[in-house]
Design a protein around this motif. Structure first.
Motif, PDB file in Angstrom:
ATOM      1  N   TRP A  65      -6.630  32.274   7.431  1.00  9.90           N
ATOM      2  CA  TRP A  65      -5.789  33.468   6.739  1.00  9.90           C
ATOM      3  C   TRP A  65      -5.231  34.562   7.189  1.00  9.90           C
ATOM      4  O   TRP A  65      -4.133  34.641   7.330  1.00  9.90           O
TER       5      TRP A  65
ATOM      6  N   ASP B  53      -2.313  24.619   5.505  1.00 12.32           N
ATOM      7  CA  ASP B  53      -1.896  25.525   5.498  1.00 12.32           C
ATOM      8  C   ASP B  53      -0.735  26.770   5.714  1.00 12.32           C
ATOM      9  O   ASP B  53       0.417  26.927   6.028  1.00 12.32           O
ATOM     10  N   CYS B  54      -1.735  26.999   6.985  1.00 13.58           N
ATOM     11  CA  CYS B  54      -1.506  28.501   7.319  1.00 13.58           C
ATOM     12  C   CYS B  54      -1.109  28.540   9.060  1.00 13.58           C
ATOM     13  O   CYS B  54      -0.559  29.600   9.492  1.00 13.58           O
TER      14      CYS B  54
ATOM     15  N   ASP C 234       0.651  27.872  12.080  1.00 20.48           N
ATOM     16  CA  ASP C 234       1.965  27.703  12.979  1.00 20.48           C
ATOM     17  C   ASP C 234       1.772  26.104  13.606  1.00 20.48           C
ATOM     18  O   ASP C 234       2.610  25.477  13.819  1.00 20.48           O
TER      19      ASP C 234
ATOM     20  N   GLN D 271      -3.395  29.173  -3.274  1.00 15.77           N
ATOM     21  CA  GLN D 271      -2.940  30.212  -3.267  1.00 15.77           C
ATOM     22  C   GLN D 271      -2.630  31.794  -2.899  1.00 15.77           C
ATOM     23  O   GLN D 271      -1.912  32.238  -2.475  1.00 15.77           O
TER      24      GLN D 271
ATOM     25  N   ASP E  67      -1.268  32.112   0.617  1.00 20.75           N
ATOM     26  CA  ASP E  67      -0.355  32.319   0.655  1.00 20.75           C
ATOM     27  C   ASP E  67       0.837  33.339   2.111  1.00 20.75           C
ATOM     28  O   ASP E  67       1.596  33.485   2.172  1.00 20.75           O
TER      29      ASP E  67
ATOM     30  N   SER F  39       1.313  34.474   9.585  1.00 22.37           N
ATOM     31  CA  SER F  39       2.082  32.617   9.620  1.00 22.37           C
ATOM     32  C   SER F  39       3.536  33.136   8.812  1.00 22.37           C
ATOM     33  O   SER F  39       3.997  33.369   7.680  1.00 22.37           O
TER      34      SER F  39
ATOM     35  N   ASP G  56       8.059  28.143   8.139  1.00 22.67           N
ATOM     36  CA  ASP G  56       8.609  27.962   6.487  1.00 22.67           C
ATOM     37  C   ASP G  56       7.042  26.541   5.979  1.00 22.67           C
ATOM     38  O   ASP G  56       6.958  25.369   7.117  1.00 22.67           O
ATOM     39  N   THR G  57       6.766  27.129   5.332  1.00 20.13           N
ATOM     40  CA  THR G  57       5.488  25.730   4.497  1.00 20.13           C
ATOM     41  C   THR G  57       6.904  24.503   4.755  1.00 20.13           C
ATOM     42  O   THR G  57       5.321  23.856   4.985  1.00 20.13           O
TER      43      THR G  57
ATOM     44  N   ARG H 250       6.442  23.114   8.084  1.00 19.64           N
ATOM     45  CA  ARG H 250       4.967  22.693   8.540  1.00 19.64           C
ATOM     46  C   ARG H 250       4.390  21.129   8.317  1.00 19.64           C
ATOM     47  O   ARG H 250       3.410  20.757   8.695  1.00 19.64           O
ATOM     48  N   ARG H 251       4.321  21.262   6.590  1.00 28.61           N
ATOM     49  CA  ARG H 251       3.906  19.997   5.882  1.00 28.61           C
ATOM     50  C   ARG H 251       4.815  18.798   6.687  1.00 28.61           C
ATOM     51  O   ARG H 251       4.630  18.124   6.992  1.00 28.61           O
TER      52      ARG H 251
END
Length: 662
Positions: free
Chosen positions: A387, A423-424, A426, A477, A480, A485, A488-489, A492-493
């Motif tokens: 993170w 999640d983090c 990029d 969370q 986040d 990072s 945009d979340t 990325r997903r």
């Protein structure tokens, strides 16, 4: 002649000349074992006299006494003689053809020849002598306890037998107790006698174990570092009562740091911390790693760093500095960084350290993160490093995890590290090549594992409460808001989903029966066909083909029909209910139409004979495709009187209600 030349010649003439002497020059020394004389066969430091080769085999020896006249005037014009080392030397013995090829005959020693007689080794006698020598050596080394060890091992062998009765065992234990009394320390370091003590501790009473500990309490740290003695300490922790375990751990106070750096003793500390210590004992074992400031500030009311910082906020900076000095060297030793005790202290450091200090610690331990993800606290340390680490730190961490991704995905705590990466990070290209490539190449193993399944479901449906626990969602969370990072979340997903969709759809197409009939994997089927990008019709057809056969109540050949199977019928219902969501998303695939075309109306009628099959038909009647609803309604209306007679089938009753409605 010029003046300069005259001066030079005068100076040269003025210098006195030395007379010639054969010993005047610098002589070569032949000292030491590598000298020339030694290599030529003479004594070290000496030269070997050269003797010319004698061409004539004259028994009178006259030629051997003649002086060498080579080099005289009368020999002028003659060819120089060739010595024995020359190829054409006169008088040289010629070798036969067989000898020239190396085919020399071997001389065999006759049994009658006493000088060459080879006696056969008597191995039984040799082994007996070796055994006696070993016994003598042990007797010399162990002196007064040699006989005690011998007798104790005989008792040990008797105690180990399964047919040893309780009465006999009690007598043997009493005999062994008197035998080792006063000699426990001497018996604790040998590989054979320490095993006797281990079995004694295993079968001993609490009082007898206490006596063993009292004899060894001053040497517990030394025993923990011993190759064989450490097993004795572990047995005391395993079989001792609570007071004894507490006493053993008290002997470690003040010695935890040096014991952690020791390869053997660190395993004892880890076992005590993980398997035997209660909360207060865990605090005692870890307090040395927080530094002297923490030790001075802590108390029974403030045993943790949270309570100490709350009571003394001004001490936080000093505590963190001391923790950094202690923890940084530990990260460089693999055998130390693997222990959960160290992971707990690292986690506390990351929770309280400011951004700058935390970044420095991440940079120093980023290559060792791979060794920490197998424990509860260690996985959270790895998540903090991902993170709050820079893109370079993240890349180094992911590179060190290479070839271990499947192990991470199938680990109880390691899979959380992969969720943090999704999640983090990029750099989705790096994630694709390093993380996802390994997971997709081992889908059979990942899909069948309970934690691997969570990793795949997280890629399909991130942070879905149906698959992820609420506390895990809150933990994820907390990362986040990191500063590194930028992507945009949702983007990325989407990029990660595009990578895994097609391989997962192909896996489902090829292994539809396994995934649909398995309770754990069936959830993946639902989410995959609901969210995957690309064409899903082939996978849907593979699932529908499982239901193509006629339904026989109770199953045929011991195999339940998919519409009657506990997991299979749920998959059919889920996929039928998802058609509405697919229509809203603009997708053209409809599972209801694929199912009806694959199974056929005739086989659909047989589904009403079982409760679960009737419930699946009820879902078909609620389908978004009105053409499918009309076809199913017409088929079921033909058997409506039969449905009304099935009073014990709740699914049939639901169908009757639906068919009665216009």
């Amino acid at each position: 002649m010029r003046t300069s030349e005259v001066n030079v010649y005068n100076i040269m003439d003025a210098k006195p000349k030395k007379g010639f002497s054969p010993k005047g020059g610098k002589q070569r020394s032949f000292k030491g074992k590598d000298s020339m004389g030694s290599r030529l066969g003479a004594k070290p430091g000496a030269t070997k006299h050269f003797t010319p080769y004698n061409n004539n085999n004259n028994s009178s020896g006259i030629n051997s006494q003649k002086k060498n006249t080579f080099g005289r005037k009368e020999d002028a014009g003659k060819k120089s003689p060739k010595f024995g080392f020359s190829k054409d030397a006169p008088g040289k013995r010629k070798m036969s053809a067989a000898e020239d090829r190396g085919e020399h005959k071997k001389k065999k020693l006759s049994h009658g020849n006493k000088g060459g007689e080879s006696e056969k080794t008597n191995w039984a006698e040799y082994k007996q002598k070796k055994k006696e020598l070993k016994s003598f050596r042990q007797q010399t080394e162990r002196k007064d306890i040699y006989e005690v060890i011998g007798r104790a091992k005989h008792i040990w062998e008797a105690l180990r037998r399964q047919d040893c009765s309780a009465e006999k065992k009690s007598k043997l234990m009493e005999e062994l107790k008197h035998m080792i009394q006063g000699k426990v320390k001497q018996l604790s370091f040998a590989h054979d006698s320490v095993r006797v003590l281990q079995w004694f501790i295993r079968f001993a009473s609490d009082a007898q174990r206490q006596e063993v500990f009292d004899a060894l309490k001053d040497d517990m740290v030394t025993l923990s570092k011993s190759k064989y003695g450490r097993h004795l300490v572990k047995k005391l922790l395993m079989h001792g009562n609570k007071p004894l375990v507490s006493s053993v751990m008290q002997t470690f106070r003040g010695q935890v740091r040096p014991m952690l750096r020791h390869a053997t003793a660190s395993a004892i500390i880890e076992f005590a911390y993980n398997d035997k210590a209660v909360l207060a004992q865990r605090h005692m074992l870890t307090e040395e790693l927080y530094g002297n400031t923490f030790t001075l500030c802590k108390s029974s009311l403030c045993p943790t760093i949270e309570k100490v910082v709350e009571a003394n906020p001004e001490k936080l900076q000093g505590i963190l500095e001391e923790m950094k000095l202690i923890l940084t060297p530990m990260a460089q030793k693999e055998q130390v960084i693997k222990h959960s005790l160290v992971h707990k202290v690292f986690l506390d450091y990351f929770l309280f350290a400011p951004d700058k200090t935390r970044a420095e610690m991440i940079e120093s331990i980023r290559e060792a993160v791979v060794y920490m993800a197998h424990t509860h606290d260690g996985a959270r340390v790895a998540m903090h490093c991902l993170w709050h680490g820079t893109p370079k730190d993240r890349k180094v961490i992911i590179k060190t995890m290479k070839s271990y991704m499947v192990k991470f995905a199938t680990g109880e705590f390691g899979h959380l590290v992969l969720l943090s990466i999704f999640d983090c990070v990029d750099d989705t290209k790096l994630v694709k090549q390093t993380v996802l490539a390994e997971l997709l190449s081992s889908l059979d193993e990942v899909v069948s594992n309970r934690f691997g399944k969570k990793v795949l479901l997280y890629l399909l449906s991130p942070r879905d409460p149906d698959h992820v626990l609420p506390e895990t969602i809150r933990l994820l969370q907390s990362g986040d808001s990191n500063a590194h990072s930028k992507k945009d979340t949702a983007t990325r997903r989407k990029e990660l989903l595009d990578v895994v969709s097609q391989p997962l759809l192909e896996h489902l197409r090829d292994n539809a029966a396994t995934m649909v009939m398995d309770k754990g994997q069936s959830v993946i089927v639902r989410d995959l066909l609901a969210t995957a990008s690309g064409d899903r019709s082939a996978a849907m057809t593979a699932v529908a083909q499982l239901a193509g056969a006629e339904l026989v109540p109770g199953g045929a050949d011991g195999q339940l029909h998919v519409a009657e199977h506990p997991a299979g019928h749920l998959v059919l219902r889920w996929l039928l209910e998802q058609d509405a969501a697919l229509a809203q998303a603009g997708r053209t695939e409809r599972f209801c139409r694929i199912l009806l075309d694959t199974v056929g109306t005739k086989n659909l009628q047989t589904w009403v004979n079982v409760n679960r099959g009737a419930i699946v038909l009820s879902s078909l009647l609620k389908s978004e495709d009105q053409g499918v609803v009309s076809d199913v309604r017409s088929v079921l209306s033909a058997i409506l009187p039969q449905l009304r007679k099935m009073s014990d089938n709740k699914g049939a009753g639901i169908l009757v209600e639906q068919l009665s409605k216009q």
